[in-house]
Design a protein around this motif. Sequence first.
Motif, PDB file in Angstrom:
ATOM      1  N   PRO A   5       0.828  -1.218  -0.132  1.00  0.00           N
ATOM      2  CA  PRO A   5      -0.035   0.040   0.181  1.00  0.00           C
ATOM      3  C   PRO A   5       0.942   1.339   0.023  1.00  0.00           C
ATOM      4  O   PRO A   5       1.748   1.482   0.464  1.00  0.00           O
ATOM      5  CB  PRO A   5      -0.743  -0.030   1.212  1.00  0.00           C
ATOM      6  CG  PRO A   5       0.104  -1.000   2.173  1.00  0.00           C
ATOM      7  CD  PRO A   5       0.880  -1.817   1.410  1.00  0.00           C
ATOM      8  N   ALA A   6       0.300   2.302  -0.658  1.00  0.00           N
ATOM      9  CA  ALA A   6       1.241   3.490  -0.961  1.00  0.00           C
ATOM     10  C   ALA A   6       1.006   4.169   0.455  1.00  0.00           C
ATOM     11  O   ALA A   6       0.190   4.175   1.257  1.00  0.00           O
ATOM     12  CB  ALA A   6       0.608   4.391  -2.066  1.00  0.00           C
ATOM     13  N   GLY A   7       2.172   5.106   0.903  1.00  0.00           N
ATOM     14  CA  GLY A   7       2.136   5.605   2.288  1.00  0.00           C
ATOM     15  C   GLY A   7       2.681   4.885   3.462  1.00  0.00           C
ATOM     16  O   GLY A   7       2.979   5.512   4.501  1.00  0.00           O
ATOM     17  N   TYR A   8       2.857   3.534   3.311  1.00  0.00           N
ATOM     18  CA  TYR A   8       3.421   2.693   4.343  1.00  0.00           C
ATOM     19  C   TYR A   8       4.788   2.164   3.899  1.00  0.00           C
ATOM     20  O   TYR A   8       5.075   1.706   2.643  1.00  0.00           O
ATOM     21  CB  TYR A   8       2.725   1.462   4.438  1.00  0.00           C
ATOM     22  CG  TYR A   8       0.999   1.811   4.956  1.00  0.00           C
ATOM     23  CD1 TYR A   8       0.844   1.317   6.514  1.00  0.00           C
ATOM     24  CD2 TYR A   8       0.128   2.349   4.184  1.00  0.00           C
ATOM     25  CE1 TYR A   8      -0.230   1.639   6.819  1.00  0.00           C
ATOM     26  CE2 TYR A   8      -1.129   2.684   4.833  1.00  0.00           C
ATOM     27  CZ  TYR A   8      -1.699   2.402   6.139  1.00  0.00           C
ATOM     28  OH  TYR A   8      -2.541   2.611   6.396  1.00  0.00           O
ATOM     29  N   GLU A  29      11.821   8.115  14.956  1.00  0.00           N
ATOM     30  CA  GLU A  29      12.678   8.215  13.711  1.00  0.00           C
ATOM     31  C   GLU A  29      11.992   7.998  12.274  1.00  0.00           C
ATOM     32  O   GLU A  29      12.579   8.355  11.288  1.00  0.00           O
ATOM     33  CB  GLU A  29      13.886   7.657  14.031  1.00  0.00           C
ATOM     34  CG  GLU A  29      14.619   7.599  15.149  1.00  0.00           C
ATOM     35  CD  GLU A  29      14.968   9.199  15.319  1.00  0.00           C
ATOM     36  OE1 GLU A  29      15.687   9.716  14.539  1.00  0.00           O
ATOM     37  OE2 GLU A  29      15.120   9.594  16.612  1.00  0.00           O
ATOM     38  N   LEU A  30      10.683   7.360  12.434  1.00  0.00           N
ATOM     39  CA  LEU A  30      10.231   7.050  11.127  1.00  0.00           C
ATOM     40  C   LEU A  30       9.495   8.170  10.574  1.00  0.00           C
ATOM     41  O   LEU A  30       8.875   9.073  11.133  1.00  0.00           O
ATOM     42  CB  LEU A  30       9.302   5.933  11.619  1.00  0.00           C
ATOM     43  CG  LEU A  30       9.763   4.610  12.187  1.00  0.00           C
ATOM     44  CD1 LEU A  30       8.812   3.722  12.774  1.00  0.00           C
ATOM     45  CD2 LEU A  30      10.731   3.957  11.170  1.00  0.00           C
ATOM     46  N   ALA A  31       9.365   8.024   8.988  1.00  0.00           N
ATOM     47  CA  ALA A  31       8.985   8.983   8.204  1.00  0.00           C
ATOM     48  C   ALA A  31       7.292   9.045   8.329  1.00  0.00           C
ATOM     49  O   ALA A  31       6.560   9.999   7.946  1.00  0.00           O
ATOM     50  CB  ALA A  31       9.633   9.103   7.072  1.00  0.00           C
ATOM     51  N   GLY A  32       6.734   7.853   8.594  1.00  0.00           N
ATOM     52  CA  GLY A  32       5.291   7.806   8.443  1.00  0.00           C
ATOM     53  C   GLY A  32       4.788   6.356   8.904  1.00  0.00           C
ATOM     54  O   GLY A  32       5.766   5.501   9.621  1.00  0.00           O
ATOM     55  N   PRO A  33       3.750   5.905   8.583  1.00  0.00           N
ATOM     56  CA  PRO A  33       3.134   4.431   9.057  1.00  0.00           C
ATOM     57  C   PRO A  33       4.257   3.403   8.582  1.00  0.00           C
ATOM     58  O   PRO A  33       4.554   3.496   7.292  1.00  0.00           O
ATOM     59  CB  PRO A  33       2.064   4.493   8.225  1.00  0.00           C
ATOM     60  CG  PRO A  33       1.421   5.818   8.091  1.00  0.00           C
ATOM     61  CD  PRO A  33       2.612   6.547   7.882  1.00  0.00           C
ATOM     62  N   VAL A  64       3.426   0.714  12.995  1.00  0.00           N
ATOM     63  CA  VAL A  64       3.807   2.163  13.713  1.00  0.00           C
ATOM     64  C   VAL A  64       2.982   3.026  12.978  1.00  0.00           C
ATOM     65  O   VAL A  64       3.500   3.424  11.835  1.00  0.00           O
ATOM     66  CB  VAL A  64       5.203   2.288  14.106  1.00  0.00           C
ATOM     67  CG1 VAL A  64       5.553   3.693  14.778  1.00  0.00           C
ATOM     68  CG2 VAL A  64       6.132   1.135  14.252  1.00  0.00           C
ATOM     69  N   LEU A  65       1.923   3.770  13.778  1.00  0.00           N
ATOM     70  CA  LEU A  65       0.999   4.532  13.234  1.00  0.00           C
ATOM     71  C   LEU A  65       1.206   5.845  13.979  1.00  0.00           C
ATOM     72  O   LEU A  65       0.652   5.966  15.189  1.00  0.00           O
ATOM     73  CB  LEU A  65      -0.488   3.998  13.400  1.00  0.00           C
ATOM     74  CG  LEU A  65      -1.527   4.247  12.369  1.00  0.00           C
ATOM     75  CD1 LEU A  65      -1.146   3.821  10.974  1.00  0.00           C
ATOM     76  CD2 LEU A  65      -2.872   3.702  12.746  1.00  0.00           C
ATOM     77  N   PRO A  66       1.533   7.088  13.354  1.00  0.00           N
ATOM     78  CA  PRO A  66       1.365   7.986  13.730  1.00  0.00           C
ATOM     79  C   PRO A  66       0.284   8.764  13.929  1.00  0.00           C
ATOM     80  O   PRO A  66      -0.502   8.542  12.973  1.00  0.00           O
ATOM     81  CB  PRO A  66       2.447   9.244  12.863  1.00  0.00           C
ATOM     82  CG  PRO A  66       3.138   8.091  11.889  1.00  0.00           C
ATOM     83  CD  PRO A  66       2.255   6.820  11.895  1.00  0.00           C
ATOM     84  N   THR A  67      -0.020   9.098  15.421  1.00  0.00           N
ATOM     85  CA  THR A  67      -1.594   9.813  15.596  1.00  0.00           C
ATOM     86  C   THR A  67      -1.686  10.833  16.746  1.00  0.00           C
ATOM     87  O   THR A  67      -0.674  10.543  17.748  1.00  0.00           O
ATOM     88  CB  THR A  67      -2.260   8.524  16.068  1.00  0.00           C
ATOM     89  OG1 THR A  67      -3.762   8.954  16.097  1.00  0.00           O
ATOM     90  CG2 THR A  67      -1.651   7.763  17.046  1.00  0.00           C
ATOM     91  N   SER A  68      -2.404  11.753  16.693  1.00  0.00           N
ATOM     92  CA  SER A  68      -2.459  12.508  17.798  1.00  0.00           C
ATOM     93  C   SER A  68      -3.900  12.232  18.290  1.00  0.00           C
ATOM     94  O   SER A  68      -4.613  13.075  19.152  1.00  0.00           O
ATOM     95  CB  SER A  68      -2.381  13.976  17.306  1.00  0.00           C
ATOM     96  OG  SER A  68      -3.449  14.136  15.992  1.00  0.00           O
TER      97      SER A  68
END
Length: 244
Positions: A5-8, A29-33, A64-68
């Motif tokens: 999947p795109a974006g992961y 340190e990760l750029a995204g999911p 690892v899912l970036p989230t607020s």
Amino acid sequence: MSDWPAGYDRQVLARVDSTMTEAARQATELAGPTWICALRQSAARGRRGRDWVNPEGNFAATLVLPTSEPPEMRALRSFVAALALFDALVAVSGRVDGLSLKWPNDVLLAGGKVAGILLDSLPDHLLIGIGVNLVQAPMASEVEASAVPPVSVLSVLGVEVGPDVFLDHLAARYAEHERSFVTLGFAPIREAWLARAARMGETVTARMGTREVQGRFDTIDAQGRIVLTTAQGREAIAAADIFF
Ligand SMILES: O=C(O)CCCC[C@@H]1SC[C@@H]2NC(=O)N[C@@H]21
């Protein structure tokens, strides 16, 4: 083979202590999911502080899912992950019969536990840990006596699938359900989860620490709580172990 999947992002590591611990070390340190998958874990963790038995050949990964998001939204990701797991298992086995979902976040195959999900929260990330018994289930003596007996995909379905291939399927299915959750909210995820739920309408036991409640499993509510009709009336339970 599914399309990634795109974006992961993805990492496949030979050996770690636990993908949850590794995910926590790397998260900022990760750029995204990012899916962090390990072929071996030396200190894998299950829910409620239990150990997770992880022989080679089984699937182990943490998304690892970036989230607020607030905690109550984060908690609903276990249903998103459970649906993705269910769909990935259908994709690799070509079969849907025998698969079901056990509240809050186990996948059952032929009545046995084939996969589990563990959520951990960091200030700016949600960690979704997933373990699947692809080739080997722990022995009954390695899990709680009253727990659902563990099974493997190989032993029940005779299908041998590698962790890397399973990751491709799971990541693709997860991305689809995640998109649905973000755009449409929990309602469609809840409906899809209920359609796959094990033991709906049957009497189950919910254990919350030292307290136990027996009741008919009626539904899950909009917060993902299990709703039981007990002798005392309806009770919505946010966290418990369920016994059949
Ligand atoms: O108790 C459960 O059912 C949840 C099990 C979760 C196990 C997975 S394996 C990958 C990830 N790393 C861990 O240490 N635990 C989770």
